[in-house]
Design a protein around this motif. Structure first.
Motif, mmCIF file in Angstrom:
data_model
loop_
_atom_site.group_PDB
_atom_site.id
_atom_site.type_symbol
_atom_site.label_atom_id
_atom_site.label_comp_id
_atom_site.label_asym_id
_atom_site.label_seq_id
_atom_site.Cartn_x
_atom_site.Cartn_y
_atom_site.Cartn_z
ATOM 1 N N LEU A 156 0.819 -1.210 0.000
ATOM 2 C CA LEU A 156 0.000 0.000 0.000
ATOM 3 C C LEU A 156 0.857 1.267 0.000
ATOM 4 N N SER A 157 1.997 1.225 0.659
ATOM 5 C CA SER A 157 2.818 2.443 0.797
ATOM 6 C C SER A 157 3.674 2.732 -0.422
ATOM 7 N N LEU A 158 4.213 1.698 -1.052
ATOM 8 C CA LEU A 158 5.157 1.930 -2.150
ATOM 9 C C LEU A 158 4.532 2.662 -3.332
ATOM 10 N N PRO A 159 3.392 2.199 -3.879
ATOM 11 C CA PRO A 159 2.835 2.917 -5.038
ATOM 12 C C PRO A 159 2.376 4.335 -4.706
ATOM 13 N N LEU A 160 1.851 4.543 -3.496
ATOM 14 C CA LEU A 160 1.396 5.883 -3.126
ATOM 15 C C LEU A 160 2.574 6.838 -3.012
ATOM 16 N N THR A 161 3.668 6.384 -2.408
ATOM 17 C CA THR A 161 4.855 7.232 -2.276
ATOM 18 C C THR A 161 5.429 7.581 -3.644
ATOM 19 N N ILE A 162 5.510 6.588 -4.524
ATOM 20 C CA ILE A 162 6.027 6.832 -5.879
ATOM 21 C C ILE A 162 5.141 7.819 -6.619
ATOM 22 N N LEU A 163 3.818 7.655 -6.474
ATOM 23 C CA LEU A 163 2.874 8.534 -7.163
ATOM 24 C C LEU A 163 3.036 9.979 -6.713
ATOM 25 N N GLU A 174 8.527 24.958 1.869
ATOM 26 C CA GLU A 174 8.322 24.853 3.315
ATOM 27 C C GLU A 174 7.111 23.982 3.610
ATOM 28 N N ILE A 175 7.342 22.844 4.230
ATOM 29 C CA ILE A 175 6.264 21.928 4.596
ATOM 30 C C ILE A 175 5.655 22.401 5.914
ATOM 31 N N TYR A 176 4.363 22.632 5.901
ATOM 32 C CA TYR A 176 3.668 23.061 7.119
ATOM 33 C C TYR A 176 3.407 21.824 7.988
ATOM 34 N N HIS A 177 4.467 21.262 8.495
ATOM 35 C CA HIS A 177 4.370 20.055 9.312
ATOM 36 C C HIS A 177 5.718 19.828 9.969
ATOM 37 N N PHE A 178 5.832 18.736 10.777
ATOM 38 C CA PHE A 178 7.131 18.418 11.368
ATOM 39 C C PHE A 178 7.719 17.131 10.788
ATOM 40 N N TYR A 179 7.055 16.545 9.781
ATOM 41 C CA TYR A 179 7.610 15.423 9.025
ATOM 42 C C TYR A 179 6.945 15.413 7.651
ATOM 43 N N CYS A 180 7.388 14.520 6.782
ATOM 44 C CA CYS A 180 6.881 14.497 5.404
ATOM 45 C C CYS A 180 5.549 13.758 5.337
ATOM 46 N N ASP A 181 4.516 14.412 5.813
ATOM 47 C CA ASP A 181 3.177 13.845 5.764
ATOM 48 C C ASP A 181 2.581 14.073 4.372
ATOM 49 N N MET A 182 1.788 13.132 3.909
ATOM 50 C CA MET A 182 1.302 13.168 2.526
ATOM 51 C C MET A 182 0.458 14.406 2.205
ATOM 52 N N THR A 193 -3.418 17.849 -8.326
ATOM 53 C CA THR A 193 -3.198 16.694 -7.447
ATOM 54 C C THR A 193 -4.465 15.883 -7.185
ATOM 55 N N HIS A 194 -5.494 16.074 -8.026
ATOM 56 C CA HIS A 194 -6.756 15.367 -7.763
ATOM 57 C C HIS A 194 -6.574 13.850 -7.828
ATOM 58 N N VAL A 195 -5.798 13.362 -8.775
ATOM 59 C CA VAL A 195 -5.564 11.920 -8.887
ATOM 60 C C VAL A 195 -4.837 11.403 -7.646
ATOM 61 N N HIS A 196 -3.869 12.177 -7.184
ATOM 62 C CA HIS A 196 -3.085 11.773 -6.022
ATOM 63 C C HIS A 196 -3.931 11.806 -4.748
ATOM 64 N N GLU A 197 -4.803 12.810 -4.642
ATOM 65 C CA GLU A 197 -5.700 12.876 -3.484
ATOM 66 C C GLU A 197 -6.671 11.701 -3.480
ATOM 67 N N THR A 198 -7.160 11.351 -4.655
ATOM 68 C CA THR A 198 -8.060 10.193 -4.764
ATOM 69 C C THR A 198 -7.351 8.916 -4.349
ATOM 70 N N ALA A 199 -6.108 8.757 -4.826
ATOM 71 C CA ALA A 199 -5.325 7.573 -4.461
ATOM 72 C C ALA A 199 -5.091 7.529 -2.957
ATOM 73 N N LEU A 200 -4.791 8.686 -2.359
ATOM 74 C CA LEU A 200 -4.575 8.752 -0.915
ATOM 75 C C LEU A 200 -5.825 8.352 -0.153
ATOM 76 N N HIS A 201 -6.990 8.838 -0.594
ATOM 77 C CA HIS A 201 -8.229 8.495 0.097
ATOM 78 C C HIS A 201 -8.573 7.016 -0.067
ATOM 79 N N ILE A 202 -8.302 6.452 -1.232
ATOM 80 C CA ILE A 202 -8.587 5.032 -1.446
ATOM 81 C C ILE A 202 -7.708 4.170 -0.548
ATOM 82 N N ILE A 203 -6.412 4.482 -0.519
ATOM 83 C CA ILE A 203 -5.492 3.691 0.307
ATOM 84 C C ILE A 203 -5.780 3.912 1.790
ATOM 85 N N SER A 204 -6.124 5.141 2.177
ATOM 86 C CA SER A 204 -6.492 5.405 3.573
ATOM 87 C C SER A 204 -7.743 4.633 3.960
ATOM 88 N N PHE A 205 -8.683 4.540 3.024
ATOM 89 C CA PHE A 205 -9.901 3.773 3.285
ATOM 90 C C PHE A 205 -9.568 2.297 3.492
#
Length: 310
Positions: A156-163, A174-182, A193-205
């Motif tokens: 689940l993590s490898l394809p999402l990270t590559i995408l 500047e990332i508004y965070h303290f680590y590299c959160d998606m 980034t709509h495709v990437h957001e969709t992929a993130l929601h699918i994998i999160s689901f």
């Protein structure tokens, strides 16, 4: 090719929690103490299960593996966060470095969530089918469940990270965070980034909703079985073996679902950063505390180990 090389040369920086050095130092000390406490707590769980043969059962095998995942999960976040706190946000991370951190964070977090579902299945068998427990929960099955949680987390993590890291990143670094959160990293992309957001929601689901549904179904049967137990002591003992797991599940799934299953329109970078502190630094501390405080066998094993060490 030139655009790809330009993207790879970009260095990300993390926004500090405060512009005041004194506040940053206080936060650094707090985060360092939380990280060290989580390491010590989870290492203690692993050690107790390892040295006490009475705990060499599927339930504690899963608990020890959960503690191992928590140690690596915290370590994928904490060192870079602590370095950034000390440098007042001047510590940079390259795109490959950011992608590596993101991969391990998703990989270990996904494996953690899936393993919690397998632990619920273990409790379901123990309470609903106690006479067949040792037959069903064989060691090959337990090892296969742990390996399966790692494999699913990896897949689940490898394809999402590559995408995500195929996106172009331009001037805003500047990332508004303290680590590299998606969600925080995707906000910096200078492309749709709509495709990437969709992929993130699918994998999160997949990682959150499906295991949580299986856990909920397991506990419906578990509660029904506990209510059929005649003695009050029997009901209390059966519930005590599950209560720790329920609390950990609520903590793990509650806060991560708030971030990864919410629509982008409701995502707040500041709120995302604050909530992330809970499941990256606080939850890894609470897990061993919850299990040790609410589990009599584990407390007895700890007392026995401390007496022997003296």
């Amino acid at each position: 090719m030139e655009a790809i090389n330009k993207t790879l040369r970009i260095q990300f920086f993390f926004r500090p929690f405060s512009t005041h050095p004194e506040v940053q130092v206080v936060i650094f000390v707090a985060f360092l103490l939380m990280y060290l406490t989580s390491l010590c707590g989870n290492a203690t769980i692993i050690g107790i299960v390892q040295v006490n043969h009475s705990l060499h059962t599927p339930m504690y095998f899963f608990l020890a593996n959960l503690a191992v995942l928590e140690i690596f999960y915290s370590t994928s976040i904490a060192p870079l966060t602590l370095a950034n706190l000390l440098s007042m946000g001047k510590t940079s991370v390259s795109i490959p470095g950011c992608g590596t951190q993101m991969f391990f964070f998703v990989f270990l977090g996904g494996a953690d969530s899936i393993l919690l579902a397998f632990m619920a299945y273990d409790r379901f068998i123990a309470i609903c089918y106690p006479l067949r427990y040792t037959l069903i929960m064989s060691w090959p099955l337990c090892v296969g469940m742990v390996a399966g949680s790692l494999m699913l987390g990896f897949l689940l993590s490898l394809p999402l990270t590559i995408l995500i890291f195929h996106l172009p990143f331009c001037n805003d670094n500047e990332i508004y965070h303290f680590y590299c959160d998606m969600p925080a990293v995707m906000r910096l992309a200078c492309a749709d980034t709509h495709v990437h957001e969709t992929a993130l929601h699918i994998i999160s689901f997949i990682v959150l909703s499906i295991p949580l549904s299986l856990i909920s179904i397991s506990y419906v049967f578990i509660v029904a079985a506990i209510l059929r137990i005649q003695s009050t002591e029997g009901r209390h003992r059966a519930f005590s073996t599950c209560s720790s797991h329920i609390i950990v599940v609520l903590l793990q799934y509650g806060f991560t679902s708030f971030i990864y299953l919410s629509p982008r329109s409701s995502y707040s970078p500041e709120m995302g950063r604050l909530v992330s502190v809970v499941y990256t630094f606080i939850t890894p501390i609470l897990n061993p505390l919850i299990y040790s405080m609410r589990n009599k066998e584990l407390k007895d094993a700890l007392r026995k180990t401390l007496r022997i060490s003296r």
